[in-house]
Design a protein around this motif. Structure first.
Motif, PDB file in Angstrom:
ATOM      1  N   GLY A  62       7.290 -79.272  98.483  1.00 35.12           N
ATOM      2  CA  GLY A  62       7.266 -80.228  97.833  1.00 35.12           C
ATOM      3  C   GLY A  62       8.091 -79.427  96.670  1.00 35.12           C
ATOM      4  N   ILE A  63       7.417 -78.980  95.632  1.00 39.42           N
ATOM      5  CA  ILE A  63       8.445 -79.302  94.527  1.00 39.42           C
ATOM      6  C   ILE A  63       9.905 -78.330  94.100  1.00 39.42           C
ATOM      7  N   ARG A  64      10.167 -77.655  95.600  1.00 35.36           N
ATOM      8  CA  ARG A  64      11.243 -76.788  96.014  1.00 35.36           C
ATOM      9  C   ARG A  64      11.743 -78.318  96.243  1.00 35.36           C
ATOM     10  N   SER A  65      11.656 -78.976  97.055  1.00 35.32           N
ATOM     11  CA  SER A  65      12.184 -80.125  96.898  1.00 35.32           C
ATOM     12  C   SER A  65      12.359 -81.149  96.599  1.00 35.32           C
ATOM     13  N   ARG A  66      12.017 -80.949  95.115  1.00 38.58           N
ATOM     14  CA  ARG A  66      12.735 -81.703  93.912  1.00 38.58           C
ATOM     15  C   ARG A  66      12.749 -80.950  92.901  1.00 38.58           C
ATOM     16  N   LEU A  67      14.106 -79.639  93.383  1.00 35.78           N
ATOM     17  CA  LEU A  67      14.494 -79.093  91.652  1.00 35.78           C
ATOM     18  C   LEU A  67      16.198 -79.613  91.326  1.00 35.78           C
ATOM     19  N   GLY A  68      16.702 -80.449  92.266  1.00 40.40           N
ATOM     20  CA  GLY A  68      17.687 -81.127  92.220  1.00 40.40           C
ATOM     21  C   GLY A  68      17.298 -82.305  90.683  1.00 40.40           C
ATOM     22  N   TYR A  69      15.963 -82.566  90.731  1.00 39.40           N
ATOM     23  CA  TYR A  69      15.619 -83.696  90.257  1.00 39.40           C
ATOM     24  C   TYR A  69      15.346 -83.091  88.294  1.00 39.40           C
ATOM     25  N   LEU A  70      14.607 -81.784  89.275  1.00 38.27           N
ATOM     26  CA  LEU A  70      14.271 -80.643  87.470  1.00 38.27           C
ATOM     27  C   LEU A  70      15.223 -80.707  86.671  1.00 38.27           C
ATOM     28  N   GLU A  71      16.291 -80.063  87.884  1.00 31.90           N
ATOM     29  CA  GLU A  71      18.193 -79.684  87.587  1.00 31.90           C
ATOM     30  C   GLU A  71      18.443 -81.016  86.547  1.00 31.90           C
ATOM     31  N   LEU A  72      18.295 -81.890  87.047  1.00 29.92           N
ATOM     32  CA  LEU A  72      18.709 -83.553  87.011  1.00 29.92           C
ATOM     33  C   LEU A  72      17.816 -83.874  85.054  1.00 29.92           C
ATOM     34  N   ASP A 131       8.488 -67.760  98.084  1.00 29.83           N
ATOM     35  CA  ASP A 131       9.008 -66.776  97.452  1.00 29.83           C
ATOM     36  C   ASP A 131      10.860 -68.119  97.445  1.00 29.83           C
ATOM     37  N   ARG A 132      10.622 -68.409  98.606  1.00 25.00           N
ATOM     38  CA  ARG A 132      12.042 -69.476  98.760  1.00 25.00           C
ATOM     39  C   ARG A 132      12.209 -70.958  97.509  1.00 25.00           C
ATOM     40  N   LEU A 133      10.538 -71.064  96.882  1.00 25.40           N
ATOM     41  CA  LEU A 133      11.233 -71.640  95.902  1.00 25.40           C
ATOM     42  C   LEU A 133      11.742 -70.639  94.535  1.00 25.40           C
ATOM     43  N   VAL A 134      10.976 -69.919  94.596  1.00 28.41           N
ATOM     44  CA  VAL A 134      11.398 -68.910  93.163  1.00 28.41           C
ATOM     45  C   VAL A 134      12.834 -68.686  94.008  1.00 28.41           C
ATOM     46  N   ALA A 135      13.441 -68.353  94.855  1.00 31.86           N
ATOM     47  CA  ALA A 135      15.107 -68.438  94.896  1.00 31.86           C
ATOM     48  C   ALA A 135      16.015 -69.158  95.177  1.00 31.86           C
ATOM     49  N   GLU A 136      15.074 -70.222  94.919  1.00 32.71           N
ATOM     50  CA  GLU A 136      15.728 -72.341  95.110  1.00 32.71           C
ATOM     51  C   GLU A 136      16.180 -72.384  93.810  1.00 32.71           C
ATOM     52  N   ALA A 137      14.983 -72.096  93.042  1.00 30.36           N
ATOM     53  CA  ALA A 137      14.776 -72.610  91.593  1.00 30.36           C
ATOM     54  C   ALA A 137      15.947 -71.518  91.193  1.00 30.36           C
ATOM     55  N   HIS A 138      16.080 -70.821  90.962  1.00 28.56           N
ATOM     56  CA  HIS A 138      17.134 -69.220  90.018  1.00 28.56           C
ATOM     57  C   HIS A 138      18.371 -70.168  90.623  1.00 28.56           C
ATOM     58  N   LYS A 139      18.298 -70.567  91.896  1.00 30.81           N
ATOM     59  CA  LYS A 139      19.745 -71.189  91.688  1.00 30.81           C
ATOM     60  C   LYS A 139      20.026 -72.258  90.723  1.00 30.81           C
ATOM     61  N   HIS A 140      18.815 -72.449  90.923  1.00 28.49           N
ATOM     62  CA  HIS A 140      19.061 -74.263  89.410  1.00 28.49           C
ATOM     63  C   HIS A 140      19.205 -74.327  88.809  1.00 28.49           C
ATOM     64  N   ASN A 141      19.103 -72.195  88.446  1.00 31.47           N
ATOM     65  CA  ASN A 141      19.379 -72.017  86.806  1.00 31.47           C
ATOM     66  C   ASN A 141      17.894 -72.477  86.015  1.00 31.47           C
ATOM     67  N   ILE A 142      16.610 -72.123  86.921  1.00 32.60           N
ATOM     68  CA  ILE A 142      15.842 -72.947  86.474  1.00 32.60           C
ATOM     69  C   ILE A 142      14.487 -71.744  86.974  1.00 32.60           C
ATOM     70  N   ARG A 143      13.863 -71.108  85.393  1.00 30.84           N
ATOM     71  CA  ARG A 143      13.200 -70.193  85.639  1.00 30.84           C
ATOM     72  C   ARG A 143      11.473 -70.474  86.513  1.00 30.84           C
ATOM     73  N   VAL A 144      11.127 -69.658  86.743  1.00 28.54           N
ATOM     74  CA  VAL A 144       9.662 -70.132  87.117  1.00 28.54           C
ATOM     75  C   VAL A 144       8.360 -69.255  86.685  1.00 28.54           C
ATOM     76  N   THR A 145       7.935 -69.644  86.059  1.00 27.33           N
ATOM     77  CA  THR A 145       6.559 -68.797  85.311  1.00 27.33           C
ATOM     78  C   THR A 145       5.652 -69.517  86.544  1.00 27.33           C
ATOM     79  N   VAL A 146       4.215 -68.467  86.092  1.00 26.08           N
ATOM     80  CA  VAL A 146       2.934 -68.731  86.967  1.00 26.08           C
ATOM     81  C   VAL A 146       1.747 -68.487  86.391  1.00 26.08           C
ATOM     82  N   ASP A 147       0.801 -69.504  86.996  1.00 23.59           N
ATOM     83  CA  ASP A 147      -0.659 -69.066  85.940  1.00 23.59           C
ATOM     84  C   ASP A 147      -0.836 -67.997  85.937  1.00 23.59           C
ATOM     85  N   LEU A 148      -1.632 -67.197  85.537  1.00 24.88           N
ATOM     86  CA  LEU A 148      -3.098 -66.713  85.265  1.00 24.88           C
ATOM     87  C   LEU A 148      -4.167 -66.720  84.520  1.00 24.88           C
TER      88      LEU A 148
END
Length: 531
Positions: free
Chosen positions: A44-54, A94-111
């Motif tokens: 679901g996050i991956r499907s909205r990467l365009g919005y986040l880039e916008l 892995d798909r989410l990280v790869a596609e986010a990086h294509k949108h020039n968006i970095r991904v950080t995760v909770d620890l």
């Protein structure tokens, strides 16, 4: 790969991407649902990467998506190196990280290093083992007080309400500063830090760009677990006072952060930020020393009411806390643990107007900004029916504290009725109010006066306008109930009016305002950028 011995601490890198980034917190359960079960997920996050880039954000912070029984909606982790099926699988990550990086968006995760789930294999082994065993020593098992051991080992309370101890069938007690399903780890046990290193490298090797450290002022416990002062403030929404409360901010916690930093520095360009609920600026500064965390969440702005003097004080304290180490300050107005700021600032049209003003204040400041999903839509807290409440705080408090569900309701994307495009299914894990029809992303995208348009415009100017630069702020004289500061370096002026009437504008040309202007007057509950 270069090792940490070859690297200077990244704090020396004045151009590091995270030093002025706009992060966007994705509460994974509530962002977007791809499979119709009413719960948000990684696809679901991956499907909205365009919005986040916008929107213009630079990076995401994902709340926990790891294997979990969900007693605290993922912050009770049973396996920190796998994805819970509710959210997808490792391939989806892995798909989410790869596609986010294509949108020039970095991904950080909770620890989540302070505790595990009670379903974690270590805790299950502890329950099967005898008192004093190696397995129990990974946690805090203690004998009780009283002639029959029926009283808890000390007077510590849980952040979620009730005692911080639960008794097991053989008579011992175990410590949990949060829910009973979240037993605290013993960081003096050699396997605990070793396992965290494995977890860090697991996600770094998968391409994550950094970590948000949950309860970063936790982990270390004082020797002997002394009683807390009865005056100690309770609740996760209160600044921690080290002088009264031994549960958090013990000095040994800094060894944990040095360990985290050492591993992260093996991977150039990665970062770590801590959730640090501490009161004194000097104690906050310890977490961001050059060999510890890159950034720290300072929650003074979250705790400040809509009042110019209070907001200015929060800003000044936040700047002072990071100044000794030249670390960028971090600004946030909302997150998944506190009521949304539209509601905190009064709710309704007034709350929205004030939230718009504070968005400009936040985005005008030097350093790092964290947005919470939905704040760019102007979402308020939702007064949910009691049957819908799921936060463990609701149960643990004996139904006296409603908990945090009201700020976690799934986002409205499009359409006129729930689920507003969040899910293809009919229901959502928390119910959405019908009144959100006018707050959907779809309805706001083309409206130049919408909250979403304000955020998009402000984020874009923050990135591109030459006046929004420089690491320091200079305060102007201002009427009562107002303030104005200038970014030293670029020259942007940001003015805020929290008084009851209009005030004269500082000199300059209006670049952006949070609401309609009144000639050369700044109306109440309004902020403006001037150049």
């Amino acid at each position: 790969m270069r090792r940490s011995s070859d690297l200077q601490p990244e704090i020396a890198d004045e151009s590091a991407w995270w030093r002025d980034a706009v992060f966007y917190q994705v509460y994974v359960r509530s962002f977007a649902d791809s499979d119709g079960d009413g719960v948000g997920d990684l696809d679901g996050i991956r499907s909205r990467l365009g919005y986040l880039e916008l929107l213009g954000v630079d990076a995401l912070w994902l709340t926990p998506f790891y294997t979990s029984p969900m007693a605290d909606h993922g912050y009770d982790v049973a396996d920190p190196r796998d994805v819970d099926p509710l959210f997808g699988d490792l391939a989806a990550f892995d798909r989410l990280v790869a596609e986010a990086h294509k949108h020039n968006i970095r991904v950080t995760v909770d620890l989540v290093p302070n505790h595990t789930s009670d379903r974690h294999e270590w805790f299950q082994a502890a329950l099967r083992s005898a008192p004093g065993s190696f397995e129990r020593d990974r946690y805090f098992f203690r004998d009780g007080q009283g002639y029959d051991g029926s009283q808890p080992p000390n007077n510590w309370t849980s952040v979620f309400g009730g005692p911080a101890w639960t008794r097991v069938p053989d008579g011992q007690w175990y410590l949990h500063l949060f829910a009973p399903e979240q037993p605290d780890l013993n960081w003096d046990h050699p396997e605990v830090p070793a396992d965290l290193v494995r977890t860090l490298r697991f996600w770094l090797d998968r391409g994550v760009d950094g970590f948000r450290i949950d309860v970063a002022h936790g982990m270390a416990k004082p020797y002997g677990l002394p009683n807390m002062d009865p005056r100690a403030a309770q609740g996760s929404g209160v600044m921690h006072d080290n002088s009264l409360d031994p549960r958090f901010d013990n000095d040994a916690v800094h060894e944990v952060h040095r360990l985290i930093r050492k591993v992260v520095d093996e991977y150039p360009g990665r970062m770590a930020i801590g959730e640090i609920w501490v009161k004194e600026d000097e104690r906050f500064a310890r977490y961001i020393r050059p060999d510890e965390l890159h950034l720290g969440f300072n929650f003074r702005l979250v705790e400040a009411p809509f009042d110019a003097d209070a907001v200015r004080s929060a800003i000044e304290h936040s700047l002072a806390a990071v100044q000794p180490h030249r670390t960028p300050p971090t600004w946030t107005l909302s997150n998944h643990d506190v009521p949304r700021h539209v509601t905190r600032y009064g709710g309704g049209a007034l709350g929205v107007q004030r939230a718009r003003a504070m968005a400009l204040v936040q985005l005008a400041l030097p350093g790092v900004v964290y947005l919470y999903n939905g704040e760019e839509l102007g979402l308020p807290n939702v007064e949910l029916p009691e049957w819908a409440l799921q936060d463990p705080m609701w149960v643990r408090s004996g139904h006296t504290e409603r908990g945090r569900d009201g700020c976690r309701v799934p986002l409205p994307w499009e359409g006129d009725t729930p689920p507003f495009g969040f899910s293809t299914g009919a229901g959502t894990w928390l119910p959405q109010p019908n009144e959100w029809a006018g707050l959907t992303a779809e309805s706001q995208l083309e409206d130049p006066e919408s909250m979403l348009s304000l955020y998009r415009h402000a984020v874009e100017l923050r990135k591109t306008h030459g006046s929004i630069s420089g690491e320091e702020v200079e305060w102007y004289g201002a009427p009562a109930g107002c303030f104005a500061f200038r970014r030293k370096g670029g020259g942007l002026i940001c003015a805020l009016n929290t008084s009851g009437g209009p005030v004269p504008l500082p000199p300059g040309e209006v670049l952006l305002s949070s609401g309609p202007m009144d000639g050369d007057q700044l109306p109440p509950d309004t902020a403006v950028w001037l150049v």
